[in-house]
Motif scaffolding. Structure first.
Motif, mmCIF file in Angstrom:
data_model
loop_
_atom_site.group_PDB
_atom_site.id
_atom_site.type_symbol
_atom_site.label_atom_id
_atom_site.label_comp_id
_atom_site.label_asym_id
_atom_site.label_seq_id
_atom_site.Cartn_x
_atom_site.Cartn_y
_atom_site.Cartn_z
ATOM 1 N N ILE A 113 7.633 0.334 -3.069
ATOM 2 C CA ILE A 113 7.190 -0.570 -4.127
ATOM 3 C C ILE A 113 5.914 -1.273 -3.692
ATOM 4 O O ILE A 113 5.832 -1.805 -2.589
ATOM 5 C CB ILE A 113 8.281 -1.620 -4.449
ATOM 6 C CG1 ILE A 113 9.592 -0.929 -4.852
ATOM 7 C CG2 ILE A 113 7.808 -2.561 -5.555
ATOM 8 C CD1 ILE A 113 10.762 -1.873 -5.001
ATOM 9 N N SER A 114 4.934 -1.262 -4.571
ATOM 10 C CA SER A 114 3.674 -1.965 -4.313
ATOM 11 C C SER A 114 3.524 -3.119 -5.292
ATOM 12 O O SER A 114 3.860 -2.998 -6.466
ATOM 13 C CB SER A 114 2.478 -1.012 -4.465
ATOM 14 O OG SER A 114 1.264 -1.740 -4.414
ATOM 15 N N ASN A 115 3.020 -4.245 -4.802
ATOM 16 C CA ASN A 115 2.766 -5.401 -5.663
ATOM 17 C C ASN A 115 1.450 -5.261 -6.422
ATOM 18 O O ASN A 115 1.127 -6.099 -7.255
ATOM 19 C CB ASN A 115 2.721 -6.685 -4.833
ATOM 20 C CG ASN A 115 4.071 -7.026 -4.234
ATOM 21 O OD1 ASN A 115 5.107 -6.681 -4.795
ATOM 22 N ND2 ASN A 115 4.073 -7.693 -3.099
ATOM 23 N N GLN A 116 0.694 -4.223 -6.108
ATOM 24 C CA GLN A 116 -0.601 -4.042 -6.751
ATOM 25 C C GLN A 116 -0.437 -3.535 -8.180
ATOM 26 O O GLN A 116 0.482 -2.773 -8.482
ATOM 27 C CB GLN A 116 -1.453 -3.049 -5.956
ATOM 28 C CG GLN A 116 -1.867 -3.560 -4.581
ATOM 29 C CD GLN A 116 -2.672 -2.544 -3.806
ATOM 30 O OE1 GLN A 116 -2.413 -1.348 -3.875
ATOM 31 N NE2 GLN A 116 -3.667 -3.016 -3.056
ATOM 32 N N LEU A 117 -1.340 -3.962 -9.048
ATOM 33 C CA LEU A 117 -1.305 -3.493 -10.430
ATOM 34 C C LEU A 117 -1.651 -2.016 -10.508
ATOM 35 O O LEU A 117 -1.158 -1.285 -11.362
ATOM 36 C CB LEU A 117 -2.289 -4.298 -11.283
ATOM 37 C CG LEU A 117 -2.040 -5.816 -11.351
ATOM 38 C CD1 LEU A 117 -3.061 -6.474 -12.259
ATOM 39 C CD2 LEU A 117 -0.637 -6.111 -11.818
ATOM 40 N N LYS A 118 -2.498 -1.571 -9.584
ATOM 41 C CA LYS A 118 -2.864 -0.155 -9.533
ATOM 42 C C LYS A 118 -2.921 0.279 -8.077
ATOM 43 O O LYS A 118 -3.793 -0.136 -7.322
ATOM 44 C CB LYS A 118 -4.213 0.077 -10.215
ATOM 45 C CG LYS A 118 -4.554 1.556 -10.361
ATOM 46 C CD LYS A 118 -5.840 1.743 -11.147
ATOM 47 C CE LYS A 118 -6.153 3.227 -11.335
ATOM 48 N NZ LYS A 118 -7.421 3.427 -12.087
ATOM 49 N N TYR A 119 -1.974 1.112 -7.672
ATOM 50 C CA TYR A 119 -1.920 1.599 -6.293
ATOM 51 C C TYR A 119 -2.797 2.842 -6.196
ATOM 52 O O TYR A 119 -2.628 3.792 -6.955
ATOM 53 C CB TYR A 119 -0.473 1.927 -5.919
ATOM 54 C CG TYR A 119 -0.296 2.288 -4.463
ATOM 55 C CD1 TYR A 119 -0.262 1.300 -3.486
ATOM 56 C CD2 TYR A 119 -0.168 3.609 -4.078
ATOM 57 C CE1 TYR A 119 -0.094 1.627 -2.148
ATOM 58 C CE2 TYR A 119 0.004 3.949 -2.750
ATOM 59 C CZ TYR A 119 0.039 2.952 -1.791
ATOM 60 O OH TYR A 119 0.198 3.284 -0.460
ATOM 61 N N GLU A 120 -3.723 2.842 -5.254
ATOM 62 C CA GLU A 120 -4.745 3.894 -5.260
ATOM 63 C C GLU A 120 -4.791 4.743 -3.982
ATOM 64 O O GLU A 120 -5.788 5.428 -3.756
ATOM 65 C CB GLU A 120 -6.115 3.258 -5.516
ATOM 66 C CG GLU A 120 -6.208 2.607 -6.897
ATOM 67 C CD GLU A 120 -7.569 2.012 -7.174
ATOM 68 O OE1 GLU A 120 -8.155 1.463 -6.224
ATOM 69 O OE2 GLU A 120 -8.033 2.098 -8.321
ATOM 70 N N LYS A 121 -3.761 4.692 -3.154
ATOM 71 C CA LYS A 121 -3.741 5.546 -1.962
ATOM 72 C C LYS A 121 -3.375 6.968 -2.392
ATOM 73 O O LYS A 121 -2.214 7.306 -2.582
ATOM 74 C CB LYS A 121 -2.732 5.015 -0.945
ATOM 75 C CG LYS A 121 -3.044 3.607 -0.423
ATOM 76 C CD LYS A 121 -4.322 3.580 0.398
ATOM 77 C CE LYS A 121 -4.566 2.196 0.984
ATOM 78 N NZ LYS A 121 -5.839 2.130 1.742
ATOM 79 N N LYS A 122 -4.401 7.800 -2.557
ATOM 80 C CA LYS A 122 -4.191 9.133 -3.132
ATOM 81 C C LYS A 122 -3.281 10.008 -2.283
ATOM 82 O O LYS A 122 -2.515 10.814 -2.816
ATOM 83 C CB LYS A 122 -5.547 9.808 -3.333
ATOM 84 C CG LYS A 122 -6.409 9.123 -4.376
ATOM 85 C CD LYS A 122 -7.736 9.853 -4.574
ATOM 86 C CE LYS A 122 -8.583 9.158 -5.635
ATOM 87 N NZ LYS A 122 -9.891 9.826 -5.829
ATOM 88 N N ALA A 123 -3.357 9.850 -0.970
ATOM 89 C CA ALA A 123 -2.509 10.681 -0.096
ATOM 90 C C ALA A 123 -1.035 10.384 -0.340
ATOM 91 O O ALA A 123 -0.197 11.296 -0.363
ATOM 92 C CB ALA A 123 -2.867 10.428 1.365
#
Length: 334
Positions: free
Chosen positions: A112-122
């Motif tokens: 779970i990420s608190n970010q609105l948009k998680y962008e770690k593509k890997a």
């Protein structure tokens, strides 16, 4: 990217994947999905042995991987929930990605990420290859009544439309607050299965604080009922009609700017980025809905309505509230 509706349907059917990645602006829906996974993945009798929650801000990638690779004890599956996944350092994230590419079939790992948009593509690519990555968007105004109705049906209840409308208009789009008040309403009605307007009126009360920008947004979405409700509340609280008109005009100017750019060939998202100040991320979906509610011609007409309202306030003997009520009817197509 997996849709929220598809995720919930799959979980209710008991279909569990080895990997999940959840992120987005609607924390209540994230928790709802997590609770559903817990109910399906964890044997209550072996919960202490097969269920771990870790916070990545204070944990290493190695710790998460070790938990995920541990075999379940006297159970078919173990569950590991890793919160704040965005806090992992590069080295820890690399170690985690190695696991994600070949996850244990006896573990369900929920990140779970608190970010609105998680962008770690890997991470996203590895999860999508072996599980599901889901972005939880905030619900739009047009989706709220359906969500309230589903909340009731999932609990064997029915809620009348005017009751659902009252709950939404009073509490806004705060799903946690709505769920809490509906839970109290379900207790209030005891053995009855139908929630009425009088039920929610008695339990929920009338306490939402509105701002002039809520009124502007309701008009931008052509929601006449909500606009009248907000106007009434703001006037009761002492808001000056001329100030409310200013907030409405400001919002319509922004709608016109974006609509004009869209008409000239600029994409809607690009047009919103060019606004100064730009639309705040968590308000972007609602603003898009407003832009789509009006044609360019309708927005041009809206400015004529706003100008006439301004003149009426300054030169006629008509009360400011009545002027705004007439303006609402004109802007909302009545």
């Amino acid at each position: 990217m997996t849709k929220y509706e598809d995720l919930i349907k799959s979980l209710k059917q008991g279909k569990l994947l080895p990997l999940y990645l959840f992120f987005g602006e609607e924390e209540f829906l994230v928790q709802e999905a997590v609770d559903l996974i817990i109910s399906k993945a964890v044997d209550p009798g072996a919960r202490d042995f097969n269920f771990n929650t870790v916070y990545c801000k204070g944990s290493s990638g190695n710790e998460i991987v070790n938990l995920a690779q541990t075999f379940p004890f006297m159970s078919e599956r173990r569950l590991v929930i890793a919160k704040e996944i965005e806090a992992l350092k590069a080295g820890d994230l690399e170690e985690l990605v190695t696991y994600l590419k070949s996850p244990s079939p006896t573990t369900c790992l929920v990140m779970i990420s608190n970010q609105l948009k998680y962008e770690k593509k890997a991470v996203i690519s590895a999860v999508e290859a072996n599980g599901a990555a889901v972005r939880f968007y905030a619900l739009l105004d047009g989706e709220m009544l359906g969500w309230i109705d589903r909340w009731a049906r999932q609990r064997g209840l029915a809620i009348q439309r005017d009751a659902a409308q009252y709950v939404w208009q009073t509490l806004g789009n705060d799903l946690q607050a709505i769920s809490n008040e509906l839970e109290k309403t379900a207790i209030y009605i005891k053995v009855r299965k139908n929630i009425t307007y009088d039920d929610v009126k008695a339990v929920v009360g009338d306490f939402r604080d509105y701002t002039p920008f809520d009124l502007a947004a309701a008009l931008g979405a052509k929601n006449r009922e909500k606009a009248f409700l907000i106007l009434s509340r703001l006037v009761q609280e002492g808001a000056a009609p001329v100030g409310l008109l200013g907030s409405i005009a400001w919002n319509f100017r922004r709608l016109m700017q974006v609509k004009a750019m869209e008409f000239a060939g600029t994409g809607l998202d690009e047009g919103m980025k060019k606004l100064r100040p730009p639309v705040i991320f968590h308000q972007a979906a609602a603003f898009k809905e407003q832009v789509r509610s009006y044609s360019l011609a309708e927005l041009e007409m809206a400015f004529e309505v706003l100008l006439n309202a301004d003149k009426a306030m300054k030169s006629s003997g008509i009360g400011g509230r009545l002027v705004l009520e007439r303006m609402i009817m004109r802007l909302c197509g009545v």
